[in-house]
Design a protein around this motif. Structure first.
Motif, short mmCIF file in Angstrom:
data_model
loop_
_atom_site.label_atom_id
_atom_site.label_comp_id
_atom_site.label_asym_id
_atom_site.label_seq_id
_atom_site.Cartn_x
_atom_site.Cartn_y
_atom_site.Cartn_z
N VAL A 70 4.73 2.16 1.71
CA VAL A 70 5.57 3.09 0.95
C VAL A 70 4.87 4.45 0.96
CG1 VAL A 70 6.46 3.62 -1.37
CG2 VAL A 70 6.43 1.25 -0.55
N GLY A 71 5.65 5.52 1.15
CA GLY A 71 5.07 6.86 1.14
C GLY A 71 5.78 7.74 0.13
N ILE A 72 5.02 8.66 -0.45
CA ILE A 72 5.60 9.66 -1.35
C ILE A 72 5.24 11.01 -0.76
CG2 ILE A 72 5.60 10.61 -3.70
CD1 ILE A 72 5.09 7.76 -4.72
N ARG A 122 0.85 -1.18 0.00
CA ARG A 122 0.00 0.00 0.00
C ARG A 122 0.89 1.25 0.00
NH1 ARG A 122 -3.44 -0.72 4.54
NH2 ARG A 122 -4.92 -1.92 3.32
N ILE A 123 0.61 2.12 -0.98
CA ILE A 123 1.38 3.35 -1.11
C ILE A 123 0.53 4.51 -0.59
CG2 ILE A 123 2.48 4.96 -2.74
CD1 ILE A 123 2.73 2.66 -4.74
N ALA A 124 1.10 5.34 0.29
CA ALA A 124 0.44 6.57 0.72
C ALA A 124 1.04 7.71 -0.10
CB ALA A 124 0.68 6.81 2.21
N LEU A 125 0.16 8.38 -0.82
CA LEU A 125 0.60 9.42 -1.75
C LEU A 125 0.06 10.77 -1.28
CD1 LEU A 125 1.67 10.47 -4.45
CD2 LEU A 125 -0.22 9.33 -5.59
N THR A 134 10.90 15.86 -3.37
CA THR A 134 9.97 14.80 -2.98
C THR A 134 10.74 13.49 -2.75
OG1 THR A 134 8.32 15.87 -4.36
CG2 THR A 134 7.84 13.62 -3.65
N ARG A 135 10.38 12.77 -1.70
CA ARG A 135 11.10 11.53 -1.33
C ARG A 135 10.17 10.32 -1.31
NH1 ARG A 135 16.54 13.04 -0.05
NH2 ARG A 135 16.49 15.16 -0.88
N LEU A 136 10.75 9.16 -1.55
CA LEU A 136 10.02 7.90 -1.38
C LEU A 136 10.51 7.27 -0.08
CD1 LEU A 136 8.93 5.34 -3.94
CD2 LEU A 136 10.31 4.52 -2.05
N ILE A 137 9.57 7.03 0.83
CA ILE A 137 9.93 6.48 2.15
C ILE A 137 9.26 5.12 2.33
CG2 ILE A 137 10.26 8.78 3.13
CD1 ILE A 137 7.55 8.51 4.55
N VAL A 138 9.84 4.29 3.21
CA VAL A 138 9.32 2.93 3.40
C VAL A 138 9.28 2.61 4.89
CG1 VAL A 138 9.65 0.48 2.84
CG2 VAL A 138 10.26 2.21 1.17
N ASN A 139 8.22 1.96 5.31
CA ASN A 139 8.08 1.49 6.69
C ASN A 139 9.21 0.51 7.03
OD1 ASN A 139 6.87 -1.10 8.25
ND2 ASN A 139 6.13 0.78 9.20
N THR A 140 9.73 0.60 8.26
CA THR A 140 10.92 -0.18 8.62
C THR A 140 10.67 -1.70 8.63
OG1 THR A 140 10.37 0.28 10.91
CG2 THR A 140 12.11 1.60 9.97
N ALA A 141 9.46 -2.13 8.91
CA ALA A 141 9.17 -3.58 8.89
C ALA A 141 8.91 -4.04 7.45
CB ALA A 141 7.98 -3.91 9.77
N SER A 142 8.17 -3.22 6.69
CA SER A 142 7.83 -3.59 5.31
C SER A 142 9.09 -3.83 4.47
CB SER A 142 7.01 -2.49 4.63
OG SER A 142 5.88 -2.17 5.38
N ASP A 151 -0.64 -5.89 -7.52
CA ASP A 151 -1.16 -6.04 -6.16
C ASP A 151 -0.72 -4.83 -5.32
OD1 ASP A 151 -2.77 -7.41 -4.52
OD2 ASP A 151 -1.32 -8.99 -4.00
N ILE A 152 -1.13 -3.66 -5.80
CA ILE A 152 -0.72 -2.42 -5.15
C ILE A 152 -1.94 -1.53 -4.97
CG2 ILE A 152 0.68 -0.32 -5.34
CD1 ILE A 152 2.63 -1.90 -7.10
N GLU A 153 -2.07 -0.99 -3.75
CA GLU A 153 -3.16 -0.07 -3.45
C GLU A 153 -2.53 1.31 -3.20
OE1 GLU A 153 -6.75 -1.73 -1.17
OE2 GLU A 153 -5.58 -0.64 0.32
N VAL A 154 -3.19 2.36 -3.67
CA VAL A 154 -2.70 3.72 -3.43
C VAL A 154 -3.75 4.45 -2.61
CG1 VAL A 154 -2.09 5.93 -4.52
CG2 VAL A 154 -1.40 3.78 -5.61
N VAL A 155 -3.32 5.11 -1.52
CA VAL A 155 -4.25 5.95 -0.78
C VAL A 155 -3.75 7.40 -0.87
CG1 VAL A 155 -4.82 4.08 0.82
CG2 VAL A 155 -3.15 5.76 1.52
N LEU A 156 -4.70 8.33 -0.95
CA LEU A 156 -4.34 9.75 -1.03
C LEU A 156 -4.51 10.38 0.35
CD1 LEU A 156 -6.03 10.83 -4.38
CD2 LEU A 156 -3.63 10.26 -3.97
N ALA A 157 -3.49 11.09 0.82
CA ALA A 157 -3.54 11.65 2.17
C ALA A 157 -2.80 12.98 2.23
CB ALA A 157 -2.90 10.67 3.15
N LYS A 158 -3.05 13.74 3.29
CA LYS A 158 -2.29 14.97 3.51
C LYS A 158 -0.87 14.58 3.90
CE LYS A 158 -4.53 18.92 4.47
NZ LYS A 158 -4.83 20.06 5.32
N ALA A 159 0.07 15.49 3.60
CA ALA A 159 1.49 15.16 3.76
C ALA A 159 1.85 14.61 5.15
CB ALA A 159 2.33 16.40 3.46
#
Ligand code: PRP
Length: 207
Positions: free
Chosen positions: A66-68, A3-6, A179-187, A44-52
């Motif tokens: 994953v976050g953008i 799941r990507i948070a954009l 802009t950066r691509l970040i990833v959860n430490t467990a993922s 198999d990827i979901e994208v969610v839109l969120a505030k920064a």
């Protein structure tokens, strides 16, 4: 599934373009209405839109992998995640700015700084060994020195036109950001194969 948070808004448009160039089906994101959760076609990827700031919260809590997000938000909110890529867009800078022609360091009085980014402001002046008072403002920070609330602002400058059109100027550059691509430490460990593939497809498309 990953799941990507954009970050919605300015970053979203450019990030969706990169996903399309990387070969993902972005049709749901092109015709989104008020929806907030999207699938990238058959991937198999979901994208969610969120505030920064919420992108960072979702990554740190592990509900997104994953976050953008802009480095401005990362600098303000901390770093309990991995930063994997500089996506090389959304380039701008943090600057100290105020009324044109004034000497910010003149006089001995305690300075007041207005900002949407109090932590970035605090860290900057701490690094210079200067004690300032910080006033948190939610938007259009340029108003604060115009109204006489503050001696200066710490804010994002992209083209410089907001400063110029309001009689302000940059006193000092604070930091360059993108802009950066970040990833959860467990993922990064548990979903290594999926994340490696996404990152390599995206990195091939960074300009
Ligand atoms: C950002 C920033 C400046 C402006 C800088 O504000 O806070 O005000 O953009 O851009 P420029 O150098 O190209 O003029 P934003 O548009 O995000 O709105 P806000 O102030 O309401 O948060």
């Amino acid at each position: 599934m990953i799941r990507i948070a954009l970050t919605k808004g300015r970053i979203e448009k450019k990030a969706v373009e990169i996903l399309a160039r990387a070969g993902y089906d972005i049709s749901e994101l092109e015709d989104k209405g008020r929806k907030l959760v999207f699938r990238l076609g058959e991937a198999d990827i979901e994208v969610v839109l969120a505030k920064a700031a919420d992108v960072i919260t979702y990554i740190e809590h592990g509900v997104c992998d994953v976050g953008i997000v802009g480095e401005d938000t990362i600098m303000e909110h901390g770093k309990h995640f991995h930063e994997l890529l500089d996506l090389n867009f959304g380039k701008c800078k943090f600057a100290l700015a105020g009324i044109k022609g004034r000497d910010f360091y003149e006089g001995y009085t305690h300075k007041i700084i207005a900002s949407k980014y109090p932590n970035v402001t605090k860290n900057y002046f701490n690094s210079k060994g200067i004690d300032v008072e910080i006033v948190k403002i939610e938007g259009s920070v340029e108003l604060a020195p115009i109204l006489g609330l503050s001696d200066a602002i710490v804010d994002i400058v992209e083209t410089g036109s907001t400063l110029k059109e309001n009689g302000l100027e940059v006193y000092e550059d604070v930091a360059y950001i993108s802009t950066r691509l970040i990833v959860n430490t467990a993922s990064i460990k548990l979903k290594k194969r999926e994340i490696d593939e996404l990152v390599s497809r995206i990195s091939a498309e960074i300009e």
